[in-house]
Design a protein around this motif. Structure first.
Motif, PDB file in Angstrom:
ATOM      1  N   GLN A  63      -8.869 -16.266   7.140  1.00 11.99           N
ATOM      2  CA  GLN A  63      -8.372 -14.860   8.500  1.00 11.99           C
ATOM      3  C   GLN A  63      -9.464 -14.368   7.904  1.00 11.99           C
ATOM      4  O   GLN A  63      -8.925 -13.213   7.040  1.00 11.99           O
ATOM      5  CB  GLN A  63      -7.606 -14.282   8.056  1.00 11.99           C
ATOM      6  CG  GLN A  63      -5.694 -15.134   9.013  1.00 11.99           C
ATOM      7  CD  GLN A  63      -5.020 -15.538   8.363  1.00 11.99           C
ATOM      8  OE1 GLN A  63      -4.408 -13.816   8.209  1.00 11.99           O
ATOM      9  NE2 GLN A  63      -3.394 -15.869   8.827  1.00 11.99           N
ATOM     10  N   ARG A  83      -7.267  -3.438  24.142  1.00 13.94           N
ATOM     11  CA  ARG A  83      -6.745  -2.260  23.929  1.00 13.94           C
ATOM     12  C   ARG A  83      -6.683  -0.990  23.438  1.00 13.94           C
ATOM     13  O   ARG A  83      -7.677  -0.838  22.726  1.00 13.94           O
ATOM     14  CB  ARG A  83      -6.059  -3.346  22.338  1.00 13.94           C
ATOM     15  CG  ARG A  83      -4.103  -2.546  22.841  1.00 13.94           C
ATOM     16  CD  ARG A  83      -3.771  -3.137  21.829  1.00 13.94           C
ATOM     17  NE  ARG A  83      -2.249  -3.129  21.646  1.00 13.94           N
ATOM     18  CZ  ARG A  83      -1.272  -3.317  20.604  1.00 13.94           C
ATOM     19  NH1 ARG A  83      -0.942  -4.011  20.071  1.00 13.94           N
ATOM     20  NH2 ARG A  83       0.050  -2.347  20.500  1.00 13.94           N
ATOM     21  N   TYR A  95      -2.644  -5.725  17.105  1.00 14.80           N
ATOM     22  CA  TYR A  95      -3.021  -7.181  18.098  1.00 14.80           C
ATOM     23  C   TYR A  95      -3.326  -7.304  19.191  1.00 14.80           C
ATOM     24  O   TYR A  95      -3.106  -6.086  19.366  1.00 14.80           O
ATOM     25  CB  TYR A  95      -1.458  -8.051  17.738  1.00 14.80           C
ATOM     26  CG  TYR A  95      -2.395  -9.846  18.354  1.00 14.80           C
ATOM     27  CD1 TYR A  95      -3.305  -9.927  18.099  1.00 14.80           C
ATOM     28  CD2 TYR A  95      -1.089 -10.042  19.546  1.00 14.80           C
ATOM     29  CE1 TYR A  95      -3.179 -11.685  18.690  1.00 14.80           C
ATOM     30  CE2 TYR A  95      -1.884 -11.062  20.199  1.00 14.80           C
ATOM     31  CZ  TYR A  95      -2.912 -12.252  19.625  1.00 14.80           C
ATOM     32  OH  TYR A  95      -2.732 -13.390  20.121  1.00 14.80           O
ATOM     33  N   VAL A 123      -9.769 -11.793  11.829  1.00 14.32           N
ATOM     34  CA  VAL A 123     -10.314 -12.719  12.592  1.00 14.32           C
ATOM     35  C   VAL A 123      -9.200 -14.096  13.292  1.00 14.32           C
ATOM     36  O   VAL A 123      -9.639 -14.226  12.052  1.00 14.32           O
ATOM     37  CB  VAL A 123     -11.938 -12.880  13.392  1.00 14.32           C
ATOM     38  CG1 VAL A 123     -12.311 -11.440  13.573  1.00 14.32           C
ATOM     39  CG2 VAL A 123     -12.515 -13.822  12.161  1.00 14.32           C
ATOM     40  N   SER A 124      -9.474 -15.090  13.637  1.00 14.36           N
ATOM     41  CA  SER A 124      -8.656 -15.709  14.601  1.00 14.36           C
ATOM     42  C   SER A 124     -10.546 -16.798  14.427  1.00 14.36           C
ATOM     43  O   SER A 124     -11.472 -15.636  14.030  1.00 14.36           O
ATOM     44  CB  SER A 124      -8.377 -16.376  15.286  1.00 14.36           C
ATOM     45  OG  SER A 124      -8.728 -15.868  16.800  1.00 14.36           O
ATOM     46  N   PHE A 178       3.700  -4.471  10.916  1.00 19.34           N
ATOM     47  CA  PHE A 178       1.825  -4.039  10.743  1.00 19.34           C
ATOM     48  C   PHE A 178       1.622  -2.957  10.657  1.00 19.34           C
ATOM     49  O   PHE A 178       0.596  -2.514  11.224  1.00 19.34           O
ATOM     50  CB  PHE A 178       2.210  -4.357  12.532  1.00 19.34           C
ATOM     51  CG  PHE A 178       1.131  -5.498  13.508  1.00 19.34           C
ATOM     52  CD1 PHE A 178       2.578  -6.621  13.392  1.00 19.34           C
ATOM     53  CD2 PHE A 178       0.315  -6.309  14.393  1.00 19.34           C
ATOM     54  CE1 PHE A 178       1.791  -7.953  13.690  1.00 19.34           C
ATOM     55  CE2 PHE A 178      -0.348  -7.303  14.779  1.00 19.34           C
ATOM     56  CZ  PHE A 178       0.358  -8.452  14.357  1.00 19.34           C
ATOM     57  N   LYS A 199       7.235 -16.399  12.307  1.00 22.10           N
ATOM     58  CA  LYS A 199       8.348 -15.178  13.004  1.00 22.10           C
ATOM     59  C   LYS A 199       9.549 -15.457  11.607  1.00 22.10           C
ATOM     60  O   LYS A 199      10.897 -14.985  11.999  1.00 22.10           O
ATOM     61  CB  LYS A 199       8.746 -15.794  14.293  1.00 22.10           C
ATOM     62  CG  LYS A 199       7.710 -15.168  15.235  1.00 22.10           C
ATOM     63  CD  LYS A 199       8.111 -13.223  15.647  1.00 22.10           C
ATOM     64  CE  LYS A 199       6.340 -12.900  16.321  1.00 22.10           C
ATOM     65  NZ  LYS A 199       6.924 -11.496  16.368  1.00 22.10           N
ATOM     66  N   TYR A 206      -3.963  -8.208   1.639  1.00 23.09           N
ATOM     67  CA  TYR A 206      -5.440  -8.367   1.496  1.00 23.09           C
ATOM     68  C   TYR A 206      -6.398  -8.202   0.585  1.00 23.09           C
ATOM     69  O   TYR A 206      -7.318  -7.710  -0.195  1.00 23.09           O
ATOM     70  CB  TYR A 206      -6.570  -7.453   2.440  1.00 23.09           C
ATOM     71  CG  TYR A 206      -5.782  -7.750   4.056  1.00 23.09           C
ATOM     72  CD1 TYR A 206      -4.677  -7.354   4.482  1.00 23.09           C
ATOM     73  CD2 TYR A 206      -6.552  -8.274   5.489  1.00 23.09           C
ATOM     74  CE1 TYR A 206      -3.813  -7.741   5.399  1.00 23.09           C
ATOM     75  CE2 TYR A 206      -5.853  -8.697   6.030  1.00 23.09           C
ATOM     76  CZ  TYR A 206      -5.009  -8.049   6.370  1.00 23.09           C
ATOM     77  OH  TYR A 206      -4.072  -8.431   8.253  1.00 23.09           O
ATOM     78  N   LEU A 245      -0.035 -17.592  19.647  1.00 20.52           N
ATOM     79  CA  LEU A 245      -0.790 -18.082  20.034  1.00 20.52           C
ATOM     80  C   LEU A 245      -1.963 -18.658  18.639  1.00 20.52           C
ATOM     81  O   LEU A 245      -2.400 -17.525  18.265  1.00 20.52           O
ATOM     82  CB  LEU A 245      -1.165 -18.080  21.617  1.00 20.52           C
ATOM     83  CG  LEU A 245      -0.510 -17.168  22.034  1.00 20.52           C
ATOM     84  CD1 LEU A 245      -0.796 -16.658  23.702  1.00 20.52           C
ATOM     85  CD2 LEU A 245      -0.546 -18.431  22.913  1.00 20.52           C
ATOM     86  N   TYR A 265      -1.170  -6.545  26.124  1.00 25.61           N
ATOM     87  CA  TYR A 265      -2.216  -6.126  24.747  1.00 25.61           C
ATOM     88  C   TYR A 265      -3.015  -5.058  25.357  1.00 25.61           C
ATOM     89  O   TYR A 265      -4.445  -4.917  25.011  1.00 25.61           O
ATOM     90  CB  TYR A 265      -2.459  -6.923  24.262  1.00 25.61           C
ATOM     91  CG  TYR A 265      -1.025  -7.959  23.590  1.00 25.61           C
ATOM     92  CD1 TYR A 265      -0.967  -6.673  22.614  1.00 25.61           C
ATOM     93  CD2 TYR A 265      -0.818  -8.800  23.375  1.00 25.61           C
ATOM     94  CE1 TYR A 265       0.819  -7.172  21.460  1.00 25.61           C
ATOM     95  CE2 TYR A 265       0.202  -9.112  23.061  1.00 25.61           C
ATOM     96  CZ  TYR A 265       0.994  -8.420  22.211  1.00 25.61           C
ATOM     97  OH  TYR A 265       2.212  -8.925  21.742  1.00 25.61           O
TER      98      TYR A 265
HETATM   99  N1  THG Z   1      -2.659 -12.062  10.423  1.00 27.04           N
HETATM  100  C1  THG Z   1      -3.733 -11.573  10.257  1.00 27.04           C
HETATM  101  N2  THG Z   1      -4.981 -12.086  10.663  1.00 27.04           N
HETATM  102  C2  THG Z   1      -4.662 -12.865  11.821  1.00 27.04           C
HETATM  103  C3  THG Z   1      -4.011 -13.885  12.037  1.00 27.04           C
HETATM  104  C4  THG Z   1      -2.722 -13.208  11.103  1.00 27.04           C
HETATM  105  N3  THG Z   1      -6.150 -13.778  11.551  1.00 27.04           N
HETATM  106  C5  THG Z   1      -6.526 -14.328  12.869  1.00 27.04           C
HETATM  107  C6  THG Z   1      -4.769 -14.460  13.817  1.00 27.04           C
HETATM  108  N4  THG Z   1      -3.906 -15.060  12.900  1.00 27.04           N
HETATM  109  C7  THG Z   1      -4.747 -13.850  14.795  1.00 27.04           C
HETATM  110  N5  THG Z   1      -3.812 -13.851  16.012  1.00 27.04           N
HETATM  111  C8  THG Z   1      -2.563 -13.714  16.253  1.00 27.04           C
HETATM  112  C9  THG Z   1      -1.836 -13.572  16.432  1.00 27.04           C
HETATM  113  C10 THG Z   1      -0.330 -13.429  16.721  1.00 27.04           C
HETATM  114  C11 THG Z   1       0.059 -12.174  15.457  1.00 27.04           C
HETATM  115  C12 THG Z   1      -0.754 -12.161  14.739  1.00 27.04           C
HETATM  116  C13 THG Z   1      -1.996 -12.377  15.219  1.00 27.04           C
HETATM  117  C14 THG Z   1       1.549 -11.883  15.513  1.00 27.04           C
HETATM  118  N6  THG Z   1       2.058 -11.512  16.958  1.00 27.04           N
HETATM  119  C15 THG Z   1       3.014 -10.964  17.201  1.00 27.04           C
HETATM  120  C16 THG Z   1       4.219 -11.503  18.092  1.00 27.04           C
HETATM  121  O1  THG Z   1       3.320 -11.796  19.217  1.00 27.04           O
HETATM  122  O2  THG Z   1       5.427 -11.655  18.496  1.00 27.04           O
HETATM  123  C17 THG Z   1       2.986  -9.535  17.480  1.00 27.04           C
HETATM  124  C18 THG Z   1       2.334  -8.554  18.101  1.00 27.04           C
HETATM  125  C19 THG Z   1       1.406  -7.247  18.691  1.00 27.04           C
HETATM  126  O3  THG Z   1       2.877  -6.752  19.244  1.00 27.04           O
HETATM  127  O4  THG Z   1       1.292  -6.303  18.176  1.00 27.04           O
HETATM  128  O5  THG Z   1       1.930 -11.321  14.750  1.00 27.04           O
HETATM  129  O6  THG Z   1      -1.561 -13.826  11.553  1.00 27.04           O
HETATM  130  N7  THG Z   1      -3.959 -10.893   8.701  1.00 27.04           N
END
Ligand code: THG
Length: 371
Positions: A63, A83, A95, A123-124, A178, A199, A206, A245, A265
């Motif tokens: 990540q 967003r 996010y 980033v993903s 967050f 979850k 970091y 996702l 978003y």
């Molecule tokens: N943590 C960090 N970096 C990342 C990820 C991570 N980078 C790649 C990838 N994961 C990015 N994608 C996501 C997808 C979902 C979430 C976080 C990163 C996530 N979503 C929550 C949800 O869907 O319930 C909340 C989103 C919101 O409401 O803002 O946590 O995991 N550092």
């Protein structure tokens, strides 16, 4: 395809935790942002239940952070995502998708504001850095874009708060979802947030000094013996149950945020300068397909699709694609995320694949419907 051993070189990077991960008995990896990402330690089922009951330390160095640093950092961040970032607080993460000018998704990072002129895109798996550098050039912005020496370590599971408090102090208990704090480890300030790709609750550290990686790993394990701390990794099973996702799997550069259910978003009415906003406004309400959840009693046999998923055929015609699937140990179902045409979804209330029928589910799944 069978798994083969991976060859290591500069393009397939190890992490500061790689020796520890090997010692912990990792049994498979994937490559994420050109870096090793563990995918299994014990069995999928044992990794899953352990995460749900105890606490795990995950090497999520892949990540990567894309740092935007300079007077135009906020402007560049806003250009990249539809967003609204105007109200993001210091040390908060948001996010959101990153989209190109045509409105297609290039990535779905957590966007973090560190100072007024310093942002991280966590980033993903896609090369966002180059997209950002192109924007800097095209818009003539005053901001540096680079990948800093940051290797996130996730601490996930119901006992993560207790373990984090022992290593970073009681302050971590007050960090909300967050949000984050700059906390010290061995005299070095690190951004610590309540987040992570499960979850089951947890934090992400970091870690910003490669030479401290093993010390941080060891400190977490030394303090977590009675909490049954174990090494772990993001899990297909848990994340599908939770509806998180995965970019490159569930969605890619040929999909829009509408199709992927990321509407919440997008801030289509915000007064912001964002590259993709005009295209996204124009396409609102015109989507022709969307991601849905499916659930089967066993894994269906299917043809691999051209894009790497599995083709969904109805009456001899390919109408969609399963993009991810995994066994849910909690619900004893094979869960899947599929892209299907709205025309099919409007006319049917289920789909039959390989002799098994599934209703259409929301993402995240509503489990009252599954049991
Ligand atoms: N943590 C960090 N970096 C990342 C990820 C991570 N980078 C790649 C990838 N994961 C990015 N994608 C996501 C997808 C979902 C979430 C976080 C990163 C996530 N979503 C929550 C949800 O869907 O319930 C909340 C989103 C919101 O409401 O803002 O946590 O995991 N550092």
């Amino acid at each position: 395809m069978n798994s083969k051993l991976l060859s290591f070189n500069r393009r397939v990077r190890t992490t500061p935790y790689s020796d520890r991960v090997e010692q912990a008995g990792v049994t498979s990896y994937t490559v994420y942002n050109h870096m090793l990402l563990p995918t299994l330690f014990d069995t999928p089922e044992s990794d899953y239940w352990h995460l749900c009951q105890h606490v795990q330390v995950w090497d999520v160095s892949g990540q990567r952070q894309v740092e935007l640093n300079g007077p135009d950092a906020a402007k560049l961040a806003q250009l990249m995502t539809p967003r609204d970032l105007s109200k993001i607080e210091l040390l908060q993460g948001k996010y959101g998708p990153i989209c190109n000018a045509a409105g297609f998704i290039l990535n779905d990072p957590i966007i973090i504001k560190l100072t007024e002129d310093r942002f991280w895109l966590s980033v993903s798996d896609s090369d966002v850095k180059f997209f950002a550098q192109g924007l800097v050039q095209g818009y003539g912005l005053d901001v540096k874009v680079f990948e800093p020496d940051v290797c996130p370590l996730a601490v996930q599971g119901p006992k993560s708060e207790e373990l984090m408090a022992r290593v970073f102090g009681e302050k971590v208990r007050g960090i909300r979802f967050f949000k984050g704090e700059m906390l010290e480890f061995r005299g070095v300030e690190m951004y610590v947030a309540r987040s992570g790709w499960s979850k089951q609750g947890g934090f992400e550290i970091y870690m910003c000094d490669w030479s401290l990686g093993e010390a941080l790993w060891d400190e977490l394990f030394a303090n977590g013996e009675d909490l049954y701390v174990r090494s772990g990794c993001p899990q297909g099973n848990e994340r599908l149950e939770s509806g998180l996702l995965s970019y490159g799997n569930d969605m890619d550069e040929f999909d829009t945020p509408f199709e992927c259910g990321l509407d919440s978003y997008l801030d289509l009415d915000a007064d912001i300068e964002s590259l993709s906003l005009p295209a996204l406004k124009a396409m609102a309400g015109k989507q022709t397909r969307k991601l849905v959840g499916l659930a089967f009693d066993r894994s269906p046999h299917m043809q691999p699709s051209r894009l790497g998923g599995s083709d969904i055929e109805v009456d001899g015609e390919i109408i969609g694609e399963i993009r991810s699937q995994a066994w849910s140990f909690r619900y004893n179902k094979n869960l899947a995320i599929a892209m299907l045409p709205l025309t099919y979804l409007a006319k049917n209330d289920s789909i039959t694949i390989d002799g098994q029928t599934s209703l259409f589910h929301s993402i995240p799944f509503d489990f009252d419907q599954l049991v």
